[in-house]
Scaffold this motif. Structure first.
Motif, PDB file in Angstrom:
ATOM      1  N   PRO A 252      17.190 -25.034 -51.605  1.00 28.34           N
ATOM      2  CA  PRO A 252      16.671 -24.615 -50.291  1.00 28.34           C
ATOM      3  C   PRO A 252      15.888 -23.305 -50.360  1.00 28.34           C
ATOM      4  O   PRO A 252      14.823 -23.178 -49.734  1.00 28.34           O
ATOM      5  CB  PRO A 252      17.941 -24.477 -49.437  1.00 28.34           C
ATOM      6  N   LYS A 253      16.400 -22.331 -51.112  1.00 26.81           N
ATOM      7  CA  LYS A 253      15.719 -21.039 -51.244  1.00 26.81           C
ATOM      8  C   LYS A 253      14.354 -21.215 -51.906  1.00 26.81           C
ATOM      9  O   LYS A 253      13.348 -20.630 -51.467  1.00 26.81           O
ATOM     10  CB  LYS A 253      16.580 -20.082 -52.054  1.00 26.81           C
ATOM     11  N   ALA A 254      14.298 -22.038 -52.954  1.00 27.74           N
ATOM     12  CA  ALA A 254      13.038 -22.263 -53.658  1.00 27.74           C
ATOM     13  C   ALA A 254      12.008 -22.921 -52.748  1.00 27.74           C
ATOM     14  O   ALA A 254      10.812 -22.604 -52.799  1.00 27.74           O
ATOM     15  CB  ALA A 254      13.276 -23.115 -54.900  1.00 27.74           C
ATOM     16  N   MET A 255      12.445 -23.831 -51.891  1.00 29.31           N
ATOM     17  CA  MET A 255      11.513 -24.501 -50.982  1.00 29.31           C
ATOM     18  C   MET A 255      11.027 -23.531 -49.909  1.00 29.31           C
ATOM     19  O   MET A 255       9.863 -23.558 -49.506  1.00 29.31           O
ATOM     20  CB  MET A 255      12.171 -25.721 -50.348  1.00 29.31           C
ATOM     21  N   ARG A 256      11.892 -22.665 -49.435  1.00 28.25           N
ATOM     22  CA  ARG A 256      11.467 -21.667 -48.449  1.00 28.25           C
ATOM     23  C   ARG A 256      10.438 -20.710 -49.047  1.00 28.25           C
ATOM     24  O   ARG A 256       9.529 -20.234 -48.349  1.00 28.25           O
ATOM     25  CB  ARG A 256      12.685 -20.895 -47.937  1.00 28.25           C
ATOM     26  N   GLN A 257      10.544 -20.473 -50.346  1.00 25.68           N
ATOM     27  CA  GLN A 257       9.598 -19.588 -51.027  1.00 25.68           C
ATOM     28  C   GLN A 257       8.330 -20.323 -51.465  1.00 25.68           C
ATOM     29  O   GLN A 257       7.389 -19.700 -51.964  1.00 25.68           O
ATOM     30  CB  GLN A 257      10.265 -18.951 -52.243  1.00 25.68           C
ATOM     31  N   GLY A 258       8.323 -21.656 -51.312  1.00 24.55           N
ATOM     32  CA  GLY A 258       7.154 -22.445 -51.689  1.00 24.55           C
ATOM     33  C   GLY A 258       6.959 -22.575 -53.181  1.00 24.55           C
ATOM     34  O   GLY A 258       5.823 -22.697 -53.665  1.00 24.55           O
ATOM     35  N   ASP A 259       8.052 -22.593 -53.945  1.00 28.06           N
ATOM     36  CA  ASP A 259       7.990 -22.650 -55.401  1.00 28.06           C
ATOM     37  C   ASP A 259       7.910 -24.102 -55.875  1.00 28.06           C
ATOM     38  O   ASP A 259       8.932 -24.753 -56.094  1.00 28.06           O
ATOM     39  CB  ASP A 259       9.207 -21.951 -55.995  1.00 28.06           C
ATOM     40  N   ALA A 260       6.706 -24.624 -56.045  1.00 31.57           N
ATOM     41  CA  ALA A 260       6.532 -26.016 -56.466  1.00 31.57           C
ATOM     42  C   ALA A 260       7.034 -26.252 -57.879  1.00 31.57           C
ATOM     43  O   ALA A 260       7.404 -27.375 -58.239  1.00 31.57           O
ATOM     44  CB  ALA A 260       5.063 -26.410 -56.357  1.00 31.57           C
ATOM     45  N   ARG A 261       7.057 -25.197 -58.704  1.00 35.07           N
ATOM     46  CA  ARG A 261       7.546 -25.353 -60.075  1.00 35.07           C
ATOM     47  C   ARG A 261       9.008 -25.774 -60.108  1.00 35.07           C
ATOM     48  O   ARG A 261       9.475 -26.341 -61.103  1.00 35.07           O
ATOM     49  CB  ARG A 261       7.363 -24.048 -60.845  1.00 35.07           C
ATOM     50  N   TYR A 262       9.730 -25.495 -59.046  1.00 38.66           N
ATOM     51  CA  TYR A 262      11.153 -25.838 -58.999  1.00 38.66           C
ATOM     52  C   TYR A 262      11.369 -27.354 -59.053  1.00 38.66           C
ATOM     53  O   TYR A 262      12.411 -27.822 -59.501  1.00 38.66           O
ATOM     54  CB  TYR A 262      11.780 -25.274 -57.718  1.00 38.66           C
ATOM     55  N   LEU A 263      10.369 -28.103 -58.611  1.00 39.58           N
ATOM     56  CA  LEU A 263      10.471 -29.569 -58.593  1.00 39.58           C
ATOM     57  C   LEU A 263       9.812 -30.214 -59.811  1.00 39.58           C
ATOM     58  O   LEU A 263       9.743 -31.439 -59.891  1.00 39.58           O
ATOM     59  CB  LEU A 263       9.832 -30.124 -57.325  1.00 39.58           C
ATOM     60  N   ALA A 264       9.347 -29.402 -60.749  1.00 38.32           N
ATOM     61  CA  ALA A 264       8.506 -29.915 -61.837  1.00 38.32           C
ATOM     62  C   ALA A 264       9.173 -30.984 -62.681  1.00 38.32           C
ATOM     63  O   ALA A 264       8.496 -31.875 -63.210  1.00 38.32           O
ATOM     64  CB  ALA A 264       8.051 -28.753 -62.724  1.00 38.32           C
ATOM     65  N   ASP A 265      10.486 -30.917 -62.836  1.00 37.73           N
ATOM     66  CA  ASP A 265      11.182 -31.883 -63.694  1.00 37.73           C
ATOM     67  C   ASP A 265      11.603 -33.141 -62.947  1.00 37.73           C
ATOM     68  O   ASP A 265      12.239 -34.031 -63.536  1.00 37.73           O
ATOM     69  CB  ASP A 265      12.419 -31.229 -64.320  1.00 37.73           C
ATOM     70  N   LEU A 266      11.274 -33.232 -61.651  1.00 35.22           N
ATOM     71  CA  LEU A 266      11.643 -34.392 -60.853  1.00 35.22           C
ATOM     72  C   LEU A 266      10.459 -35.334 -60.692  1.00 35.22           C
ATOM     73  O   LEU A 266       9.306 -34.908 -60.693  1.00 35.22           O
ATOM     74  CB  LEU A 266      12.126 -33.966 -59.459  1.00 35.22           C
ATOM     75  N   SER A 267      10.744 -36.603 -60.534  1.00 34.38           N
ATOM     76  CA  SER A 267       9.712 -37.540 -60.124  1.00 34.38           C
ATOM     77  C   SER A 267       9.479 -37.342 -58.628  1.00 34.38           C
ATOM     78  O   SER A 267      10.338 -36.778 -57.925  1.00 34.38           O
ATOM     79  CB  SER A 267      10.163 -38.977 -60.389  1.00 34.38           C
ATOM     80  N   PRO A 268       8.332 -37.780 -58.105  1.00 33.19           N
ATOM     81  CA  PRO A 268       8.126 -37.674 -56.657  1.00 33.19           C
ATOM     82  C   PRO A 268       9.239 -38.323 -55.844  1.00 33.19           C
ATOM     83  O   PRO A 268       9.666 -37.781 -54.821  1.00 33.19           O
ATOM     84  CB  PRO A 268       6.781 -38.379 -56.447  1.00 33.19           C
TER      85      PRO A 268
ATOM     86  N   MET B 124       1.271 -34.291 -55.680  1.00 27.78           N
ATOM     87  CA  MET B 124       2.204 -34.747 -54.656  1.00 27.78           C
ATOM     88  C   MET B 124       3.381 -33.778 -54.534  1.00 27.78           C
ATOM     89  O   MET B 124       3.824 -33.455 -53.428  1.00 27.78           O
ATOM     90  CB  MET B 124       2.701 -36.160 -54.967  1.00 27.78           C
ATOM     91  N   LEU B 125       3.896 -33.294 -55.678  1.00 26.20           N
ATOM     92  CA  LEU B 125       5.006 -32.339 -55.645  1.00 26.20           C
ATOM     93  C   LEU B 125       4.576 -31.033 -54.981  1.00 26.20           C
ATOM     94  O   LEU B 125       5.352 -30.419 -54.226  1.00 26.20           O
ATOM     95  CB  LEU B 125       5.517 -32.084 -57.062  1.00 26.20           C
ATOM     96  N   GLU B 126       3.355 -30.612 -55.250  1.00 26.36           N
ATOM     97  CA  GLU B 126       2.850 -29.394 -54.610  1.00 26.36           C
ATOM     98  C   GLU B 126       2.731 -29.590 -53.099  1.00 26.36           C
ATOM     99  O   GLU B 126       3.085 -28.695 -52.316  1.00 26.36           O
ATOM    100  CB  GLU B 126       1.493 -29.018 -55.198  1.00 26.36           C
ATOM    101  N   ALA B 127       2.248 -30.743 -52.687  1.00 27.47           N
ATOM    102  CA  ALA B 127       2.106 -31.023 -51.255  1.00 27.47           C
ATOM    103  C   ALA B 127       3.474 -31.087 -50.574  1.00 27.47           C
ATOM    104  O   ALA B 127       3.651 -30.584 -49.456  1.00 27.47           O
ATOM    105  CB  ALA B 127       1.343 -32.328 -51.048  1.00 27.47           C
ATOM    106  N   LEU B 128       4.442 -31.692 -51.252  1.00 30.17           N
ATOM    107  CA  LEU B 128       5.795 -31.777 -50.701  1.00 30.17           C
ATOM    108  C   LEU B 128       6.398 -30.383 -50.530  1.00 30.17           C
ATOM    109  O   LEU B 128       7.045 -30.088 -49.516  1.00 30.17           O
ATOM    110  CB  LEU B 128       6.679 -32.631 -51.606  1.00 30.17           C
ATOM    111  N   THR B 129       6.182 -29.535 -51.523  1.00 32.17           N
ATOM    112  CA  THR B 129       6.712 -28.172 -51.455  1.00 32.17           C
ATOM    113  C   THR B 129       6.054 -27.378 -50.331  1.00 32.17           C
ATOM    114  O   THR B 129       6.733 -26.672 -49.569  1.00 32.17           O
ATOM    115  CB  THR B 129       6.497 -27.451 -52.796  1.00 32.17           C
ATOM    116  N   ALA B 130       4.739 -27.499 -50.214  1.00 30.72           N
ATOM    117  CA  ALA B 130       4.022 -26.780 -49.162  1.00 30.72           C
ATOM    118  C   ALA B 130       4.493 -27.218 -47.779  1.00 30.72           C
ATOM    119  O   ALA B 130       4.674 -26.387 -46.871  1.00 30.72           O
ATOM    120  CB  ALA B 130       2.522 -27.000 -49.312  1.00 30.72           C
ATOM    121  N   ASP B 131       4.703 -28.508 -47.628  1.00 27.68           N
ATOM    122  CA  ASP B 131       5.179 -29.034 -46.341  1.00 27.68           C
ATOM    123  C   ASP B 131       6.591 -28.529 -46.051  1.00 27.68           C
ATOM    124  O   ASP B 131       6.918 -28.168 -44.914  1.00 27.68           O
ATOM    125  CB  ASP B 131       5.145 -30.555 -46.372  1.00 27.68           C
TER     126      ASP B 131
END
Length: 334
Positions: A238-254, A318-325
């Protein structure tokens, strides 16, 4: 047999269903409860040469043939994407078309595969134990495919049995549902799930934390642990998403990222309603002023994204867009 097939809550349900009569079962319930594993356990027991009240023996030639996905009396109907994921062989024609890049693997159960299964059901069995047809996920049958199954499902020729497994039974045709005996999947108890996960080599502290993130679904915990997902990673999401850190999702599939964000949105909605979060600890959720309307709109956008998650045009974008949203939603003040 896989460890999941032999999980105690799956084995218990298999024994209950095997004690009942019926030529067609519909296994239904939320994802992650083992519909596929229970379906395979039933088919294995029906075809086993030395079955017991508890199910298949796991040692006879029939059980071995199922384990290596070559049983002549078992027809498996799945989307080609799922068959490839689970290691089931495609038909020679389908494999040749995909190898030649004439088309991509289908995400639906193809009508020609269903017609082949209907023809299969009319043939004499090879091993003398009858035949079985396994359909998973059954909601991936379109109307044409489902209609091709109807008559055979209602009046099966010879000694053939069907097991349909679904994570969205409401998407099935009513005529399909009415021709099957329905079984709603049972949730395992937390202590039972934790004991089983320990037997699969998942450390107790990891299993305890991830069981919450998986919504009580131990098979999802096993997949998360095998993917290297840690309790700390989940707590900090949750903290990473609030900070807009798209790298946090890098190891996940969309698809995995969308699932995680849907759980975050779900818990924020619960928090807004004054209820206890289900997937996260309350202390790990960000202080968000986002309204119920804003959160609901976010969840709808995540559901829309999920439809293209299996084959995104560009996974990184897509991961970047998801994080930004996610960040925009969490930072919303209305």
């Amino acid at each position: 047999m896989s460890a999941v097939v032999n999980a105690p809550w799956i084995a218990r349900q298999a024994a209950d269903l095997l004690a009942q009569r019926g030529h067609a079962w519909l296994l239904q319930g939320p994802s992650g409860l083992g519909q596929y594993e229970l379906a395979l356990a039933l088919a294995s027991a029906w075809l086993c040469e030395k079955p017991s009240a508890q199910g298949a023996c796991g040692d006879c030639p029939s059980c071995h043939a199922i384990a290596v996905h070559t049983h002549a009396d078992l027809a498996v109907l799945m989307p080609e994407t799922v068959m490839l994921e689970l290691g089931w062989p495609l038909s020679e024609k389908a494999q040749d078309e995909i190898d030649k890049k004439a088309r991509k693997p289908s995400k639906e159960i193809r009508v020609d595969a269903m017609r082949e299964a209907v023809e299969f059901s009319q043939r004499t069995d090879a091993r003398g134990r009858g035949k079985a047809v396994l359909v998973f996920p059954a909601e991936r049958m379109n109307t044409i495919t489902a209609n091709a199954l109807l008559k055979t499902l209602e009046e099966p020729p010879g000694d053939v049995r069907f097991v349909l497994a679904t994570e969205a039974s409401h998407l099935l045709l009513p005529t399909i549902r009415s021709r099957c005996l329905a079984h709603t999947m049972k949730w395992p108890q937390d202590d039972e799930a934790l004991t089983w996960l320990a037997g699969q080599g998942v450390p107790a502290d990891v299993a305890q934390a991830l069981l919450r993130s998986a919504g009580g679904r131990p098979t999802d915990v096993l997949r998360q642990a095998e993917a290297g997902l840690s309790p700390d990673w989940w707590a900090d999401l949750p903290k990473a998403m609030r900070q807009g850190d798209a790298r946090y999702l890098a190891d996940l599939s969309p698809a995995q990222a969308i699932d995680a964000l849907q759980k975050l949105c779900h818990d924020l909605l619960l928090q807004q309603a004054g209820a206890v979060p289900r997937f996260f600890n309350a202390a790990d959720l960000p202080a968000s002023a986002a309204s119920v309307r804003v959160l609901t709109d976010w969840f709808k956008r995540l559901m829309t994204s999920a439809r293209t998650a299996e084959h995104p045009f560009n996974a990184g974008l897509m991961l970047e867009a998801l994080t930004a949203d996610a960040q925009q939603t969490l930072m919303s003040k209305g």
